[in-house]
Write an enzyme that holds these catalytic residues in place. Sequence first.
Site, PDB file in Angstrom:
ATOM      1  N   ASP A 276    -107.141  11.090  22.380  1.00 43.87           N
ATOM      2  CA  ASP A 276    -106.131  10.272  23.071  1.00 43.87           C
ATOM      3  C   ASP A 276    -105.087  11.046  23.883  1.00 43.87           C
ATOM      4  OD1 ASP A 276    -107.564   8.366  21.665  1.00 43.87           O
ATOM      5  OD2 ASP A 276    -105.953   7.867  20.287  1.00 43.87           O
TER       6      ASP A 276
ATOM      7  N   LYS B  59    -111.501   3.429  22.537  1.00 36.40           N
ATOM      8  CA  LYS B  59    -111.470   2.783  21.232  1.00 36.40           C
ATOM      9  C   LYS B  59    -110.190   1.978  21.078  1.00 36.40           C
ATOM     10  CE  LYS B  59    -109.454   6.879  19.114  1.00 36.40           C
ATOM     11  NZ  LYS B  59    -108.109   6.331  18.996  1.00 36.40           N
TER      12      LYS B  59
ATOM     13  N   CYS C 124    -103.772   8.768  14.776  1.00 38.89           N
ATOM     14  CA  CYS C 124    -105.193   8.860  15.115  1.00 38.89           C
ATOM     15  C   CYS C 124    -105.838  10.167  14.659  1.00 38.89           C
ATOM     16  CB  CYS C 124    -105.392   8.663  16.620  1.00 38.89           C
ATOM     17  SG  CYS C 124    -104.935   6.999  17.169  1.00 38.89           S
TER      18      CYS C 124
END
Length: 189
Positions: free
Chosen positions: A22, A85, A118
């Site tokens: 990310d 995602k 994450c």
Amino acid sequence: MSETAPHPARLQRSQTVLVVVDMQEPFLRSIFEPDRVTREVTALVRGFATLGLPVIATTQAAARMGAVVQEIAEHLPAGTHSIDKLTFSCADSEEFMAELRRLGRPQVLLCGVETHICVQQTGLALAAQAYRPQVAIDAVSSRTELNYRLGVERMKQGGVNLTSVEAALYELLGQAGTPEFRQILGIIK
């Protein structure tokens, strides 16, 4: 001199995949030490490209949050699989896990943001499965230093090995005196 099996925590070229989590502009805008994280993730990506090793890049809700930042995207090796995602843990994404299984590499080196969300959830989930995750602690961050440190500590407690960008690249390199060594040296320095 007989060869011995390497320690399971020592990264090996044939076993390792890099996961870039990310690295998107909205996250980096408010992150603790964004320049450090971007620089170190870029070094890892460039190092993996130099060594011909696979990279998986993820994004969180790319339609809203954008793609991987250009400073990193431009260095991703050809054929890098990018996965969007909505889950916090990459391991909860079927597409991500399918790609990881396809690569067949049990050592997963994690970098990116955010450490306590994450990255941490991915590391802990992979540690609970048949993977040997590691996190390059100089290539992760969170919005606050406290959450960055908490994420690193929770991963350590949960069985995720800690490393650094330089340590990981030198483990994968294995020896000096090669053309790859000179390239990695240029990336690290």
